[in-house]
Design an enzyme around this catalytic site. Sequence first.
Site, short mmCIF file in Angstrom:
data_model
loop_
_atom_site.label_atom_id
_atom_site.label_comp_id
_atom_site.label_asym_id
_atom_site.label_seq_id
_atom_site.Cartn_x
_atom_site.Cartn_y
_atom_site.Cartn_z
N ASP A 111 58.93 -60.43 63.82
CA ASP A 111 59.41 -60.19 62.46
C ASP A 111 59.44 -61.52 61.72
OD1 ASP A 111 60.64 -58.83 60.29
OD2 ASP A 111 62.58 -59.60 60.96
N ARG A 134 55.94 -71.68 48.52
CA ARG A 134 55.82 -70.36 47.90
C ARG A 134 55.82 -70.56 46.38
NH1 ARG A 134 58.20 -66.46 51.57
NH2 ARG A 134 59.17 -65.33 49.86
N LYS A 193 57.65 -63.15 35.52
CA LYS A 193 57.29 -64.04 36.63
C LYS A 193 56.58 -63.20 37.69
CE LYS A 193 61.57 -63.60 39.32
NZ LYS A 193 62.75 -64.27 39.88
#
Length: 1151
Positions: free
Chosen positions: A465, A672, A637
């Site tokens: 995960d 990111r 965004k």
Amino acid sequence: MESKNPVENTSSMETILNSSSQRSALSIQSKASGGNSIREVNFGDSGSKPVRYGSRGADSEALSLSQKEISDEDARLIYINDPGKTNERYEFAGNSVKTSKYSIITFLPRNLFEQFHRVAYIYFLVIAVLNQLPQLAVFGRGVSVLPLAFVLLVTAVKDAYEDFRRHRSDRIENNQLASVLVNDQFQAKKWKDIRVGEIIKIHANETIPCDMVVLSTSDPTGVAYVQTINLDGESNLKTRYAKQETLSKVPDEEKISGLIKCEKPNRNIYGFHANMEVDGKKLSLGPSNIVLRGCQLMNTQWVIGVAVYAGRDTKAMLNSSGAPSKRSRLETRMNSEIIILSVFLATLCLIVTACALAWLLRHKDQLDYMPFYRKADFDDVGPQSTYQYYGWGMETFFTFLMSVIVFQIMIPISLYISMELVRVGQAYFMIRDTRMYDEASNSRFQCRALNINEDLGQIKYVFSDKTGTLTENKMEFQCASIWGVDYSDGSSQVERVGYSAQVDGKVLRPKMTVKTDPGLLQVAKSGNDAKEGKHVYDFFLALAACNTIVPIVVDTSDPAVKMVDYQGESPDEQALVYAAAAYGFMLIERTSGHIVIDIQGERQRFNVLGLHEFDSDRKRMSVILGFPDKTVRVFVKGADTTMFSVVDKSLNVNVIRATEAHLHAYSSVGLRTLVIGMRELSSSEFEQWHSAFEQAGTALIGRAGMLRKIASSVETNLCLLGASGIEDKLQEGVPEAIESLRTAGIKVWVLTGDKQETAISIGYSSKLLTNKMTQIIINSNSKESCRKSLEDAIIVSKKLGTVAGAAENNGGSSEAGSTPVALIIDGTSLVYVLDSELEEQLTRRELQLFELASKCSVVLCCRVAPLQKAGIIALVKGRTAEMTLAIGDGANDVSMIQMADVGVGISGQEGRQAVMASDFAMGQFRFLVPLLLVHGHWNYQRMGYMILYNFYRNATMVFVLFWYVLYTDFTLTTAINEWSSMLYSVIYTSLPTIVVGILDKDLSRRTLVKYPQLYGAGHRQECYNLKLFCITMVDTVWQSVAVFFIPLLAYRHSTIDISGLGDLWILAVVILVNVHLSMDIIRWSWITHVVIWATIIATFICVMIIDAIPVLFGYCPCDVQIAREAEKFGNPRELGTVQIEMNIIPDPSRR
């Protein structure tokens, strides 16, 4: 300074907001087109994709039923506050849950059934039954049953204790109390007694007992905040809403009734589709209107809802498959060797039987006069009769069965007890390993399953995960590009700044500080008068407003200072809001209708006129704000791939190009990224949007598609403000751990419910993905498209493999010539692969997916539901014999953990469900390296050797008995009495094996960690395979010959009797096998020395004790028995010619 928004119809906007599922956008990994070394092959579909069952995460409330009305046949009808009528036509499941495996009635048969999966247990059961027959009783009847009974009892007690703990956990949960409306009053009621249709009131910090539709909340706008830490592994708050039509209703003050028509129970925790009829109005319900079992109510005083799914029908329970019975792969493979040993044993028995038959036929004329075969009765008293004699056919059959009983220890039943004890010892040292101790959570390694330790040394696939497993779920704002200016330079001057605001005489400070750029901080403080300051102002205003973050005020030790904790669904949004606060744009209040932001010390209120959630079609979110100057602006965004397509490129081309370059620079270092844009809406545009938005918000059919279309209509012609870079905080040592695992030959797959861009981003930051990899991305919205995408992807992967092979053949290095491939597939495509209705299509698509995945170095599966994670592991397990390991930290990982051969739970901040369902638990992902590469290797090597050694020691003993049977004319007597035979495996040879299985180490920890390639020994099965088994069996033959004939030849002409010779043989075998064990030990310790040499001494002592106690003898008849036989023959001289050497059979049953 607060100001009012001139835009009218604010109250209607609140209705719109509450009908929309507020979701946030996660950061997206950007790939700039120019000069990027990343190759991306996208097999997705263009245009809007309809959502399929289990295919979408939390980005939409629509399911396959969202495009049509729910029919009565496909729906569950719930009458609000009328459980009797609700359950009248069909009795829905109660709210009691059960995770235990056994009950008092089923424990004995089911546990015995599971235990007898071991072939050896069935074998020893047959042996014990045969030994109870008088004709076949070789050993004492009780002695033959005790070993198997002891093994079964010990295992049953262990299993009963484990299941008792599950029962206790179920009892605690089922007996929790909740407030349920009974006779117009809320009364305490146990969870297990809650029924579908009842109205329940949940107070702050309480856990939701069942899946329930929200009717009203303590918030005037109908907002409730829940924490899904026990459901989806996320610790951030999620927003849920009550419908305006039911918000004002108070069930304990006024009668409330209505009908909810919802879909049947399913496993999709991210979707819910229903209609509700209240006061003649028909309302549409989505996932934003339901709270699920296991969630916790936070920052909301109370919530009132109606139960729609209870007990086993709740989404949490449907996604939690039953606890499987896992067995070691080594133990499973051992069954084949057990079968070989059984065949070998049968061969020995057939040899003895054939020889015995030949002997009987040769001496059939003398059988009348032989003890135990005699037919004639020599007793003169009474009439002459014959003894019971079964004939040569039955006697031969009995000989075969008796030989099986004599040679039974060829199958070592003590091996299973030894394996259990060794696993306990191995678990002890794993638990005590300080290198797997997590100081942050103060948690040690936990070994929750003691029967699969050795499987840790054979893992080929690791399924992980993301959130909370690879990451800490802590993200931090790093840099920004605003209006073409990169504010990531001068990192040495970066400092942490804590902004504060004055509110009602109190000082408010953000809970977290953020690294700030001094230059950007100076521009932000200069205000929005200058051109540069205006862009910075709009940029940070967008960060503070375009989200679903809820500011929570927390007290501190100083009464005059309060801390603001930003809670929300996305940790990315939290990082961006904290960044905005650090630069002077501090969000201090949010309701469904407005937000209040402190901008450089001045409080400003903005009315929230609309919010469009993030979805994977648009890959962006937007908010429409009403400003004090009577203007309306939309802030957007999202991912660069979609944002640049809606940006007005005619405004400023240079800014767009500079931003693209900055995005590429940010993504290349694993940050990111998000792109920020805005535009001002005219009055006509706003009115047009408002009308369409209000109409879509009340639609019953196709509401999600209408909202997406309306959002796209305003998210156009944007002015590009800039981009942000956020660092996703990985757990310590994750990249190094993944690199070590891959070097060891282990394939790491990441299965996450996050968006595709988030999965790619974490792939870069964890070094799963590199810029040299070719990415194959599959996004399909139909079965045919999925099929074509898989076929095209396989072709591409084959071409890349061919090119790599040609480069290597032309003299290039394999590393330089190889082209690593990364497969990125979303949950929608997996639906078509794993959920096909036709078995042939399912098999073909599974084969295609596995063929593609096996050619890829990395596989990322995004937007997968919990059960899809288990389906992916089942796919791999069904197509390969390799071992799989799943690791996760949330309740959404339980099915995956239970499906894998080995399940590992992270005991972190995301609840205890994964830990409770796991085989092993630890605090950090990086602990996989010592767990697999060190302890896994040791456990596999030790257990493999111990199994072979047990086969060796028992086979040596059997061959000694076999040579004796052949030497004594196949009488199936044994010079070694039954007590020594029993103690041979229990005392004489077992303890050294166990100690070596726990303590011996073939390689040091440092070597195993430094050279991960050594882990490949488990993949190649070097420590336990058929070749080693055959060599071991051949080894026993010549050693047993030496042990048998050397004492025999040495004492052949002496006066030693057969029992004394038997003592020599048992002592010789014990010394031989222990010396053999000592020669194989690699790392000696004082414990090993003591156990091995003390065992040999103990054997001498036991043999002397047995010889000194006549009661224990079983190999010699007493004088009375001998005299009784002599009387029946009369004159012994008459039989002087009979000279056939026969040994006396112990405890004769035939006379």
